[in-house]
Design a protein around this motif. Structure first.
Motif, mmCIF file in Angstrom:
data_model
loop_
_atom_site.group_PDB
_atom_site.id
_atom_site.type_symbol
_atom_site.label_atom_id
_atom_site.label_comp_id
_atom_site.label_asym_id
_atom_site.label_seq_id
_atom_site.Cartn_x
_atom_site.Cartn_y
_atom_site.Cartn_z
ATOM 1 N N SER A 620 -5.158 -8.118 -0.945
ATOM 2 C CA SER A 620 -5.710 -7.906 0.691
ATOM 3 C C SER A 620 -5.679 -6.214 0.998
ATOM 4 O O SER A 620 -4.635 -5.900 0.728
ATOM 5 N N THR A 621 -6.990 -4.822 0.548
ATOM 6 C CA THR A 621 -7.222 -3.963 0.771
ATOM 7 C C THR A 621 -7.561 -3.155 2.020
ATOM 8 O O THR A 621 -8.738 -4.090 2.437
ATOM 9 N N ARG A 622 -6.990 -2.510 2.524
ATOM 10 C CA ARG A 622 -7.307 -2.035 3.819
ATOM 11 C C ARG A 622 -7.085 -0.281 3.479
ATOM 12 O O ARG A 622 -6.427 0.096 3.438
ATOM 13 N N ARG A 623 -9.057 0.124 3.303
ATOM 14 C CA ARG A 623 -8.902 1.930 3.832
ATOM 15 C C ARG A 623 -9.444 2.334 4.921
ATOM 16 O O ARG A 623 -9.685 2.205 5.238
ATOM 17 N N VAL A 624 -8.134 3.281 5.451
ATOM 18 C CA VAL A 624 -8.320 4.318 6.699
ATOM 19 C C VAL A 624 -9.013 5.480 5.887
ATOM 20 O O VAL A 624 -8.582 5.682 5.074
ATOM 21 N N VAL A 625 -10.745 5.721 6.503
ATOM 22 C CA VAL A 625 -11.138 7.332 6.288
ATOM 23 C C VAL A 625 -10.290 8.039 6.950
ATOM 24 O O VAL A 625 -11.774 7.898 7.845
ATOM 25 N N ALA A 635 -10.428 0.232 10.018
ATOM 26 C CA ALA A 635 -10.328 0.067 8.210
ATOM 27 C C ALA A 635 -11.115 -0.964 7.727
ATOM 28 O O ALA A 635 -11.530 -1.522 8.140
ATOM 29 N N MET A 636 -11.581 -0.110 6.509
ATOM 30 C CA MET A 636 -12.580 -1.632 5.521
ATOM 31 C C MET A 636 -11.376 -2.645 4.603
ATOM 32 O O MET A 636 -10.644 -1.519 4.078
ATOM 33 N N LEU A 637 -11.965 -3.324 4.450
ATOM 34 C CA LEU A 637 -11.375 -4.681 4.123
ATOM 35 C C LEU A 637 -12.224 -5.199 2.823
ATOM 36 O O LEU A 637 -12.400 -5.834 3.120
ATOM 37 N N THR A 638 -10.459 -5.657 2.150
ATOM 38 C CA THR A 638 -11.495 -6.362 0.928
ATOM 39 C C THR A 638 -10.070 -7.529 0.973
ATOM 40 O O THR A 638 -8.967 -7.681 0.821
#
Length: 696
Positions: A620-625, A635-638
């Motif tokens: 999984s990846t979590r993206r904090v912008v 965060a955006m999650l994939t």
């Protein structure tokens, strides 16, 4: 080593007493025991009983054939070894605890009929075993109990006797009982694990009795009788009847733990009121009674009850109440039983009261052989005490076993489990499934004949049989019922709204062939993902396992995919059913944060578990912008799940996208992409809380 009774002065003509000669032959063998040879003849044993305290083998010359003593008192020339006993004495008493294994073979044990006014037709015991015996090829005549396996730990008639009896592991074979009350009688805690075969009765008042703790095995037995008591009375144990039969006036009384395989119970036509009271109308397999309510009293003080003028008791048997009035004077248990039965005589039912002449005690029982059976005995406490009541351990009625008759079976055996762990939750234990089941099918491959189950849990309603069980081996017949509250797998009764012999499986039951191969789940309705757990020993490569929805018309088959059940389009399931939620556990093995000019990346990886078994891997990846997600601390999650497939091919996969909340740790979203096997999951919502991932 052997001794011949003739060499010690026995009289083979029956003109004089031979007791002393028998005792001398036994003494001559010493403590180590041996064989007592008894040639053909008639031997009077006036000083009975013969007490056996050493491992003696009493060997006659014939016994299974009819005795040399005719019922009318005449003689048939030659034929067998016949021992004649007085009407008020037991024949043999095998005394515990020193006897290792007494052996009786080729003998006719005859109780001489009593004379005088109102003589007792039946009395005493041919063999009273207080420890293990071996009995074969015997003829028994005129006994209350032909062979009594006594495994009681206490002795009401003799409280000073503190030694527990134990007749476990006895062997009884080729027995012919005529004009007896009970041919064989096993009772007490330690009268179990014995083997009875070819026990035949002719004109017996009852037949075979077993109230032992765990039960015994009966093979190829036949009862002609059952006039005032049932031909087979097997209480709250797990006895097994294999190819046993009867011709009787009353139905057998078999408790719910008894297994009957093969054979047939032919019950004579009963009067209307009797059939109604016993509940034996309908199909032949229903003509098996359960165990009626039963109250066994304590011994009469002094052996008799001394009544004053006007003393009465009230007996209520299965809703019918009668008042019993006693005449002044001393009455024996037999006489009290006669008084009680007299007030119920208008019902033309089996006897309500019986006398135990061995313990000077009284038993009162009902006739409804099912759980609604109740008995009460009430009255003045002083009067009740005279007849040993209230009973120390009263029991209400019990439901009956069911008869499964078939001359042959295919011996096709399946293994199955109930899908429960030892703690009662769904799944399986570390060392395999807690409840195991073996099913033997008929030749047509459809009708089950019997099953045997093993396990350690005491489920009150396991596999549809309502009873308490002990650890170890348990045996069941298939339950026939229509109440989904109590059954896992059942066949409907003829009057059921679904019709007769319809298979139902409410909680689901696995069938697994011996060796390798797919498993089959029988259930009612769409199979649930909590059923059909994947095991490490079976790689999750679709298609894997099958399920049949037995409630569908026609039954619908499902195939087990890694993520759950799917309708099998090749088996009539053209319209796929919605999949139930997929419940997984994510076990993290790595977590890394990487900062850059725009914000932060968080990378996570680990294993995907289902009910403790690894079924996939995940990343999984979590993206904090900066300026986009930090205001809501999200965060955006994939998240992608990778399911193993054949070597050299890309893995089957599911990709989920959504948002992660750092405050709660939860994530929500939906399935955005999937490989063909899981394409029907696209669009399904998910929730990730802690380690739990649920895909709806």
């Amino acid at each position: 080593m052997s001794e011949n009774v003739l060499q010690h002065g026995a009289d083979a003509t029956g003109l004089s007493d031979s007791t002393a000669a028998f005792l001398k032959a036994i003494d001559a063998l010493g403590e180590r025991g041996g064989i007592v040879e008894i040639p053909v003849g008639r031997y009077r044993i006036d000083q009975a009983p013969i007490r056996v305290t050493t491992p003696v083998h009493f060997r006659g010359d014939g016994g299974m054939v009819r005795s040399a003593i005719a019922k009318g008192g005449g003689s048939l020339p030659g034929s067998v070894t016949t021992l004649l006993f007085p009407p008020d004495r037991d024949g043999f008493v095998v005394v515990a605890p020193s006897t290792a294994n007494a052996h009786f073979e080729g003998l006719a044990l005859v109780r001489t009929p009593a004379s005088g006014p109102n003589p007792e037709r039946f009395a005493r015991r041919g063999i009273h075993a207080q420890s293990r015996i071996w009995a074969e090829s015997l003829y028994l005549l005129n006994w209350e109990r032909g062979i009594d396996l006594d495994g009681r730990t206490n002795h009401p008639a003799d409280p000073d006797h503190t030694t527990a009896f134990a007749t476990n592991d006895s062997y009884v074979s080729r027995i012919f009982a005529e004009d007896c009350f009970w041919a064989t009688y096993a009772h007490g805690q330690d009268a179990q694990a014995s083997h009875f075969e070819h026990v035949l009765t002719l004109s017996c008042e009852a037949g075979i009795y077993d109230s032992s703790l765990a039960g015994n095995g009966y093979v190829d037995c036949y009862v002609d009788g059952g006039f005032s008591e049932p031909p087979y009375y097997l209480d709250t144990n797990q006895s097994v009847l294999l190819n046993c039969r009867c011709e009787s006036h009353l139905p057998p009384q078999l408790g719910p733990g008894v297994t009957t395989v093969g054979g047939g119970f032919n019950v004579a036509e009963l009067p209307v009121q009797v059939a109604k009271a016993l509940g034996v109308t309908g199909a032949p397999f229903r003509q098996i009674n359960g165990i009626p309510a039963r109250h066994e009293g304590s011994p009469f003080p002094g052996g008799t009850a001394n009544f004053a003028t006007g003393e009465t008791i009230d007996v209520t048997a299965d809703g019918v109440k009668r008042t019993v009035q006693f005449t002044p004077g001393a009455l024996t248990p037999r006489q009290v039983a006669e008084r009680i039965n007299a007030v119920f005589a208008d019902l033309v039912l089996p006897r309500v009261a019986t006398a135990n002449g061995f313990d000077d005690a009284l038993t009162v029982e009902g006739w409804r052989g099912h759980a609604t059976g109740k008995v009460t005995v009430t009255g003045d406490p002083a009067t009740l005490a005279k007849i040993g009541f209230p009973a120390p351990s009263p029991s209400d009625g019990l439901n009956s076993a069911q008869l499964l008759s078939a001359p042959e079976c295919s011996h096709v055996t399946f293994r199955a489990h109930s899908g429960l762990k030892s703690d009662g939750t769904l799944g399986h234990d570390e060392f395999g499934f807690e409840e195991r089941l073996e099913v033997v099918m008929a030749h047509d491959g459809i009708r089950p004949l019997f099953w045997q189950a093993r396990g350690d849990t005491a489920d009150a309603d396991e596999f549809g049989v309502l009873r308490e069980v002990e650890k170890g081996v348990r045996r069941w017949t298939f339950a026939r019922a229509s109440n989904p509250t109590f059954i896992s797998l059942a066949f409907t009764m003829p009057e059921d709204s679904l019709g007769p012999d319809q298979l139902m499986a409410y909680r689901g039951l696995w069938l697994q062939t011996r060796g390798r191969g797919p498993r089959i789940l029988l259930c009612s309705g769409v199979p649930d993902d909590t059923q059909g757990t994947l095991e490490d020993t079976q790689p999750p490569t679709p298609p894997h396992d099958f399920a049949w929805d037995l409630a569908a018309d026609p039954p619908k088959r499902y195939v087990r995919m890694v993520t759950g059940w799917a309708a099998d389009t090749d088996a009539g399931g053209s319209t796929p059913q919605p999949r139930p939620p997929l419940e997984l556990t994510l076990s993290r093995s790595s977590l890394m944060n990487v900062d850059d000019a725009a914000g932060r990346w968080q990378f996570e990886g680990g294993q995907v578990l289902r009910e403790g078994n690894r079924v996939a891997d995940y990343a999984s990846t979590r993206r904090v912008v900066t300026g986009g997600t930090e205001a809501q601390n999200t965060a955006m999650l994939t998240l992608t799940l990778f399911f193993p497939g054949p070597a050299g091919t890309p893995p089957e996969n599911l990709t989920l996208q959504g948002a992660h909340d750092f405050a709660s740790g939860d994530a929500v979203g939906s399935v955005s992409a999937a490989s063909p096997t899981y394409a029907d999951r696209i669009g399904a919502r998910f929730r990730w809380t802690g380690q739990a991932l649920v895909i709806g």
